[in-house]
Design a protein around this motif. Structure first.
Motif, short mmCIF file in Angstrom:
data_model
loop_
_atom_site.label_atom_id
_atom_site.label_comp_id
_atom_site.label_asym_id
_atom_site.label_seq_id
_atom_site.Cartn_x
_atom_site.Cartn_y
_atom_site.Cartn_z
N LEU A 16 38.93 45.55 40.89
CA LEU A 16 39.02 44.64 42.03
C LEU A 16 37.62 44.17 42.38
O LEU A 16 36.64 44.91 42.21
CB LEU A 16 39.63 45.34 43.25
CG LEU A 16 40.92 46.14 43.05
CD1 LEU A 16 41.28 46.89 44.34
CD2 LEU A 16 42.07 45.23 42.64
N ILE A 22 42.12 41.11 42.20
CA ILE A 22 42.20 41.69 40.86
C ILE A 22 41.40 40.85 39.87
O ILE A 22 41.59 39.63 39.78
CB ILE A 22 43.67 41.79 40.41
CG1 ILE A 22 44.45 42.67 41.38
CG2 ILE A 22 43.79 42.32 38.98
CD1 ILE A 22 45.96 42.52 41.29
N TRP A 25 42.85 43.73 33.96
CA TRP A 25 44.23 44.22 33.89
C TRP A 25 44.47 44.84 32.52
O TRP A 25 44.11 44.25 31.51
CB TRP A 25 45.17 43.04 34.10
CG TRP A 25 46.59 43.34 34.46
CD1 TRP A 25 47.70 43.08 33.71
CD2 TRP A 25 47.08 43.89 35.68
NE1 TRP A 25 48.84 43.45 34.38
CE2 TRP A 25 48.49 43.95 35.61
CE3 TRP A 25 46.46 44.36 36.84
CZ2 TRP A 25 49.28 44.46 36.63
CZ3 TRP A 25 47.24 44.86 37.86
CH2 TRP A 25 48.63 44.91 37.76
N HIS A 44 45.36 39.15 45.31
CA HIS A 44 44.92 40.32 46.08
C HIS A 44 45.83 41.50 45.78
O HIS A 44 47.05 41.36 45.65
CB HIS A 44 44.95 40.01 47.57
CG HIS A 44 44.19 41.00 48.41
ND1 HIS A 44 44.77 42.14 48.93
CD2 HIS A 44 42.89 41.02 48.79
CE1 HIS A 44 43.87 42.81 49.61
NE2 HIS A 44 42.71 42.16 49.55
N PHE A 45 45.24 42.70 45.68
CA PHE A 45 46.01 43.86 45.25
C PHE A 45 47.04 44.33 46.28
O PHE A 45 47.88 45.18 45.98
CB PHE A 45 45.06 45.02 44.88
CG PHE A 45 44.61 45.87 46.04
CD1 PHE A 45 45.02 47.18 46.16
CD2 PHE A 45 43.76 45.34 47.02
CE1 PHE A 45 44.59 47.98 47.21
CE2 PHE A 45 43.33 46.12 48.06
CZ PHE A 45 43.75 47.45 48.17
N LYS A 107 40.51 50.83 40.01
CA LYS A 107 41.77 51.33 40.57
C LYS A 107 42.63 51.89 39.43
O LYS A 107 42.84 51.22 38.42
CB LYS A 107 42.51 50.20 41.28
CG LYS A 107 43.69 50.67 42.14
CD LYS A 107 44.14 49.54 43.06
CE LYS A 107 45.23 50.04 44.03
NZ LYS A 107 46.50 50.32 43.37
#
Length: 351
Positions: A16, A22, A25, A44-45, A107
């Motif tokens: 992030l 984000i 991935w 946005h997460f 994350k």
């Protein structure tokens, strides 16, 4: 390192920026959360959090604590792309450059739904819940039997006596007696509805819900559809929990929604039963679970406590419950409860 992170399947690992947007991935994140990199990067997460957690500011709190302490960790519900929830272990780690500036966050999320469901099979609270459900159902049967065999029969007899009197009295008095008879008959019909609602589910979850939907249709003309895609019959306490929550949801549809159609859908998901009850009625006000007003109407108060009861039933069973809708756009009740058979005690007694 990039190849290692991108190839991990069992963990969602992504980065992030300092605002929580984000920026990377991995394939594990796609498998667990359902989004491809093209769909989710730049979002946005907080999109992974249930609406109630977003409203409570939990995403921002997690970032703030990670920035202050270096890392933040919790377990809780998260939301996949398809809207279903899963129980997740989450770690957010603050990432700093050589000068101590915050560059963003790493994350890591792991799906623990299966582990959580399996551990529940050995959970004493689960055993207590099973006994509580059984006790509640026994009490419901006792009350339903008393209402049907005693109260209703007595009131039917009163109604018959009133009709006999009305035939013998002068018209000026007979009209008043007939009004009393109509009041008694209306009360009998309400008691019959109550006795029916207190009955336990029949053999099989799908069969029980189908029978209840037919009863709702007979009284209202409401068109319904029941879709079921279950791997097998859930444990007895799960059947009761799902049935009672659906029953309350359908009662709200019948009494408050002004709907013409309702759809109930059941499916097996994450060792549990996932259910949606969707209608095309009046929808919801912005806050469906308000604090009761000092003098709420009986209907408003009943609906308020009905919503609370549904949520408490699902959460007591180790699951979750959510309601959504817009004014004029119908309402959807969605919930999930575990369907793992509870462990038997060493002496072999049923829970």
């Amino acid at each position: 390192m990039r190849l290692l992170v991108q190839s991990i399947l069992d963990y969602a690992i992504f980065m992030l920026d300092p605002r929580g947007v984000i920026v990377s991935w991995n394939v594990g994140a796609q498998r667990i959360k359902g989004y491809s990199a093209e769909e989710i990067i730049g979002t946005h997460f907080s999109v992974f959090y249930p609406p109630e957690d977003v409203a409570a500011g939990r995403p921002a709190k997690g970032l703030a604590e990670a920035a202050a302490d270096g890392r933040w960790e919790e377990e809780g519900w998260r939301v996949r792309k398809d809207g279903t929830r899963f129980w997740a272990s989450v770690v957010i780690t603050a990432l700093y450059d050589d000068g101590g500036g915050l560059r963003g966050f790493g994350k890591v999320t792991r799906d623990l739904t299966e582990r959580r469901s399996m551990s529940r099979a050995l959970d004493e609270r689960g055993l207590l819940l099973a006994r509580l459900v059984q006790a509640q159902e026994r009490e419901r049967r006792r009350i339903a039997s008393g209402v049907h065999d005693d109260t209703i029969q007595s009131m039917v007899a009163v109604g018959m006596r009133l009709r006999t009197w009305a035939e013998k009295l002068p018209e000026e008095h007979a009209a008043e007696v007939r009004t009393l008879d109509e009041t008694v008959e209306a009360a009998v019909n309400r008691l019959r509805d109550l006795a029916f609602s207190l009955r336990p589910p029949a053999e099989g979850l799908v069969e029980s819900l189908a029978a209840y939907l037919d009863q709702v249709k007979a009284g209202t003309g409401l068109t319904h559809e029941l879709r079921a895609d279950l791997d097998g019959e859930p444990p007895a306490e799960t059947v009761v929990t799902v049935y009672r929550i659906c029953q309350e949801a359908l009662t709200n549809v019948r009494k408050h929604a002004g709907a013409s159609r309702v759809t109930v859908e059941l499916s097996s998901l994450d060792l549990g039963v996932h259910v949606t009850v969707q209608d095309d009625g009046a929808g919801l006000e912005p806050s469906p679970l308000p604090s009761p007003s000092p003098s709420p109407s009986p209907d408003a108060e009943a609906r308020h406590f009905g919503l609370i009861e549904m949520r408490e039933r699902a959460e007591a069973a180790g699951g979750w419950w959510h309601i959504r809708g817009t004014p004029g756009g119908g309402t959807t009740v969605e919930f999930w409860v575990p369907a793992v058979p509870l462990a038997r005690r060493d002496h072999g007694e049923d829970p």
